[in-house]
Design a protein around this motif. Sequence first.
Motif, PDB file in Angstrom:
ATOM      1  N   UNK A 107      -0.776   2.445   2.770  1.00 31.64           N
ATOM      2  CA  UNK A 107      -0.007   2.438   1.504  1.00 31.64           C
ATOM      3  C   UNK A 107      -0.140   3.777   0.780  1.00 31.64           C
ATOM      4  N   UNK A 108       0.948   4.222   0.250  1.00 29.36           N
ATOM      5  CA  UNK A 108       0.925   5.485  -0.493  1.00 29.36           C
ATOM      6  C   UNK A 108       1.167   5.209  -1.969  1.00 29.36           C
ATOM      7  N   UNK A 109       0.578   6.050  -2.787  1.00 26.57           N
ATOM      8  CA  UNK A 109       0.779   5.912  -4.228  1.00 26.57           C
ATOM      9  C   UNK A 109       2.203   6.353  -4.574  1.00 26.57           C
ATOM     10  N   UNK A 110       2.970   5.460  -5.180  1.00 31.10           N
ATOM     11  CA  UNK A 110       4.336   5.833  -5.557  1.00 31.10           C
ATOM     12  C   UNK A 110       4.454   6.103  -7.057  1.00 31.10           C
ATOM     13  N   UNK A 111       3.425   5.666  -7.787  1.00 37.42           N
ATOM     14  CA  UNK A 111       3.465   5.941  -9.224  1.00 37.42           C
ATOM     15  C   UNK A 111       2.056   5.959  -9.788  1.00 37.42           C
ATOM     16  N   UNK A 112       1.696   7.083 -10.415  1.00 34.56           N
ATOM     17  CA  UNK A 112       0.404   7.130 -11.115  1.00 34.56           C
ATOM     18  C   UNK A 112       0.513   8.101 -12.274  1.00 34.56           C
ATOM     19  N   UNK A 113      -0.496   8.074 -13.095  1.00 28.85           N
ATOM     20  CA  UNK A 113      -0.533   8.942 -14.266  1.00 28.85           C
ATOM     21  C   UNK A 113      -0.510  10.408 -13.831  1.00 28.85           C
TER      22      UNK A 113
END
Lengths: 250, 353, 68
Positions: free
Chosen positions: A1-7
Amino acid sequence: MAVVFQKPKSLTDAELHYCPGCTHGIIHRLVAEAIDTLGIEGKTIGVAPVGCAVMAYNYFACDMVEAAHGRAPAVATGIKRSLPENVVFTYQGDGDLASIGMAETVHAATRNENITVIFVNNAIYGMTGGQMAPTSLPGQVTQTSPYGRDVKVAGYPVKICELLAGLDGPAYLERVAVNNVKNVKNAKRAIEKAFRNQIEGKGFSLIEVVSSCPTNWGMTPEKALQWVEEKMIPYYPLGVYKDKTEEVAK
Amino acid sequence: MAEKVLMKGNEAIAEAAIRAGCRHYFGYPITPQTELAAYMAKRMPKINGVFLQAESEIAAINMVYGVSGTGKRVMTSSSSPGISLKQEGISYIAGSDLPCLIVNVQRGGPGLGGIQPSQSDYFQATKGGGHGDYHLIVLTPDSVQEMADLTALAFDLSDKYRVPAMLLADGTLGQMMEPVALPEEHVNRVEKPWAVTGTEGKRKHNIINSLYLVPEQLEEKNLERYRRYKAIEENEARFESYMMDDAEYCIVAFGIAARVSKNAVVALRKEGIKAGLIRPITIWPFPKKVIAEAAEKVKAFVSVELSMGQMIEDVKLAEDCKKPVVLCNRVGGMIPTPDQVIETVKKIAGGNA
Amino acid sequence: MAKVTFQTDLCKGCGLCVAACPKKILVIAKDKINKKGHSPAEMTDQSQCIGCAFCATMCPDCVITVEK
């Protein structure tokens, strides 16, 4: 899984002091995302206003200057003239930019000062507790227009994009909103463009962000965003009001 | 010694500022300091500097705030009504501990007043001017030469203490021409690790700010600033003593009033009246010590001013009511004549004899 | 398969994420209180999440991280 939204990393870890549902947080994030995307955090200098966003200097991870009420465009002018290779932006509310700082706004625009201005229009003075702003709508009830803004007494709201579009100077003027996902994504594009314009030396770019103030409007955050859609946007139509960036490129 | 050139006082300030490494000037037109801005407009583009005519004095001082935040030497100039407009920005600059130079070529007031010389901004310059507890380092030239020399000094002191400096001149000094030996090019390179220049990803972000919502923090900020003010008071008070060794009557005057007073001292001495002059070169810090010392020796003080009597309050505080202090003044753009000063001293001398 | 994580203690319970979720799987947990004193947002059924990040897009406080 890849980060698609973060701060975004151009925001510090400081917790935002804004009220629940205040869209300042979204707009801060969009500015930080633009800085991240363009990879300019190390050379960006931000100028914070007086108003709800007064402590923006704690939230942006780049170098920051706190300006007097309305003076951010003049302060940014000084910084940019001193460090033309750096990226300089102001973050201002409606009272700051369109009332007390009108002269600084208009003249920075007419000089086509190569800076980026993020203008948050929520039609009210939030920090001081909900007084009538230069952009409060006709009939809008505020602490200082308790019977609704009477245009015969208080005059009409100031439409900044329309007003500045009459000048030869400014390079780019666009009005966006952050009341739904589609508009937030569009605002993100516009803010990024305003920063890119500066990097490319195209001059003064102002993005007016139609925004909400649930606390002082006396609404839930969700209702406030509906009010943006139903009342604010019809009075402040979204879109590009001036774009000289193409002609400069030619 | 550098070769002397004939220059107007306002121009001497401008050239001295450039030689002190100032490459950023922001101003708004106002009489009687216009030559300064005009000189900068001509010179700055030739030396890769910035001259910008701002939309107002308020904008100009905020542009100064911006440049100073980036760590570079910067100045603005104006005259009395314009300086009033700048007070908001000056308070922010002082509250953010930024250095800069503000030149006030004073004219008569209050309100629009006149365009002739005055010293009636003494209180404004030395007692704050804007809101909050703060001081400026205030230097008062009395010649075109000092317009240049004190400009260079003002930048150095301002950088050293992180306190904004003001050169307080008047319309006469600004407009008159005298030979001046311009200071050598010099840049006092004080490290400014607090400056906003972009983090380059190498340090935590710097913040230029005067807002402290926690009262304990704001109090400590004020106390720290006042520790610096104390050091300035101890180390930087400057004055000229003229014929004070055996003086019985001490004239206190600065700027153009001091030049008039010097002539009066010479004339009084010819008539056998032992007059002397203490000329404050800094009015903040005020040279209290030398005034206090004089109070032990002289019979009376005369404060010569182009105001309704502003500096006289500092003279009285410094001499601690030990001797009478008499005001000799003209206002509204008028300048006291040497005869007026002579008559004032004679009257006191007659009364005391 | 998508995963949404909340930094629950930063949440102010404004509900903008709840309104934005197309799958209607976010709620304000009325029975919980976070460090700030707000009832925070939480997900009811992770398996239905499509990872559209609409919730995070509308969150004013960067509470939400989305993985896909």
